[in-house]
Design an enzyme around this catalytic site. Structure first.
Site, mmCIF file in Angstrom:
data_model
loop_
_atom_site.group_PDB
_atom_site.id
_atom_site.type_symbol
_atom_site.label_atom_id
_atom_site.label_comp_id
_atom_site.label_asym_id
_atom_site.label_seq_id
_atom_site.Cartn_x
_atom_site.Cartn_y
_atom_site.Cartn_z
ATOM 1 N N ASP A 49 -2.827 3.319 6.581
ATOM 2 C CA ASP A 49 -4.210 2.973 6.952
ATOM 3 C C ASP A 49 -4.347 2.723 8.445
ATOM 4 O OD1 ASP A 49 -4.920 3.273 4.330
ATOM 5 O OD2 ASP A 49 -5.028 1.143 3.869
ATOM 6 N N HIS A 77 -11.591 3.677 4.771
ATOM 7 C CA HIS A 77 -10.524 2.938 4.085
ATOM 8 C C HIS A 77 -9.132 3.388 4.544
ATOM 9 C CE1 HIS A 77 -9.743 5.709 0.289
ATOM 10 N NE2 HIS A 77 -9.783 6.399 1.404
ATOM 11 N N ASP A 104 0.839 -1.192 0.000
ATOM 12 C CA ASP A 104 0.000 0.000 0.000
ATOM 13 C C ASP A 104 0.875 1.242 0.000
ATOM 14 O OD1 ASP A 104 -2.122 1.833 0.442
ATOM 15 O OD2 ASP A 104 -3.092 0.520 1.890
#
Length: 306
Positions: free
Chosen positions: A131, A144, A127
């Site tokens: 997050d 998200h 990613d």
């Protein structure tokens, strides 16, 4: 020789946790890009279960620091149940997202399965973003941006206790790779928790190969390896079809090496493919690239090796 169990595709067509509309079209874009055909070409048995159902995106502002919390919970419960059922049946689930909030459901299911079977769990979080936001520090309220925090026990009870036990994950069970965008409050929390992050600065300094060797250290025959692949992990120059583009990600060859080294372990047991947004893509090129990389995750190599 194919050593994988049957692979099951599970679509979750929602952008319920995202800040842009369009990730709900991700599952169909991956199908159009030929994900089932590509995996069958690797000698895998592939079953497509179609799409899960869930609430529509009401596109409302945040409440108490969360956007669409009730709907996010509903989608993640559906994902949890579907992924857990496949693991119990001995298949290998591939979640076709959808935005990355859905990883709460899939990883909670995997963690429960591993606890019940006495297996070790290693999550590779590919990613651009950590997050690890909470409702207190989030700049947007988009869930998200919160799944890793929720999985580690930082979040609303509805999400931290999705599978009953909380936290679903210990920080030591996850490795984050490719990170290059972290909010200020999130950065402090990540440091306090001690998350193991291989950001792009670190990867640039030591190289992809060494970083992946470190991230995969300790993975053995008793390890279930879950890969949570956010397509914005990739540099937007090669993968424009995402809602949150961050320059400076892995290029094509670096991304292939990441996938090949994961494949070399032979321990991949489940996979998320999330945040593909066809509304921002060019002729489905990002979906095609994602399929290409997933093929490498299941053993396709560009290297001249036995």
């Amino acid at each position: 020789m194919n050593t994988f169990p049957p692979v099951v595709l599970i679509g979750a067509p929602t952008d319920i946790g995202a800040g842009h509309r369009g990730a709900s079209m991700g599952p169909e874009a991956l199908r159009v890009a030929g994900i089932a055909h590509a995996l069958k070409g690797r000698g895998l048995d592939v079953i497509d279960r179609g799409n899960l159902a869930g609430p529509v995106n009401p596109w409302l502002p945040p409440r108490d620091g969360y956007r669409h919390l009730e709907e996010v919970v509903a989608w993640n419960r559906a994902v949890l149940d579907a992924v857990y059922a496949e693991l119990e049946a001995g298949t290998l689930p591939i979640l076709l997202g959808g935005d990355h909030c859905l990883a709460m459901g899939s990883i909670t299911a995997v963690a429960r399965h591993c606890r019940e079977r006495g297996k070790k769990l290693r999550v590779l979080w590919l990613d651009a973003h950590a997050d690890f936001n909470t409702n207190v520090i989030t700049p947007s309220g988009n869930v998200h941006g919160m799944p890793v925090a929720c999985l580690c026990g930082y979040g609303p009870a509805e999400l931290t206790h999705l599978g009953g036990a909380s936290p679903a994950l210990q920080p030591g069970e996850i490795r984050q790779i490719g990170i290059r965008s972290v909010d200020p409050g999130e950065k402090k929390l990540v440091h306090d928790v001690g998350l193991d992050i291989y950001d792009m600065r670190y990867i640039d300094e030591i190289g992809v190969s060494r970083a992946m060797k470190e991230a995969l250290e300790g993975v053995d025959a008793d390890t279930h390896l879950h890969v949570s692949f956010d397509v914005d992990f990739l540099d937007p120059a090669i993968a424009p079809g995402v809602g949150t583009r961050v320059k400076g990600g892995p290029n094509y060859r670096e991304a292939q090496l990441v996938m090949e080294m994961i494949a070399d372990t032979g321990r991949v047991g489940s996979l998320d493919i999330v945040e593909l947004n066809p509304a921002f893509d060019k002729r489905n090129q990002t979906a095609k690239l994602a399929v290409d990389l997933v093929e490498s995750l299941f053993g396709k190599s560009t290297l001249m090796r036995d």
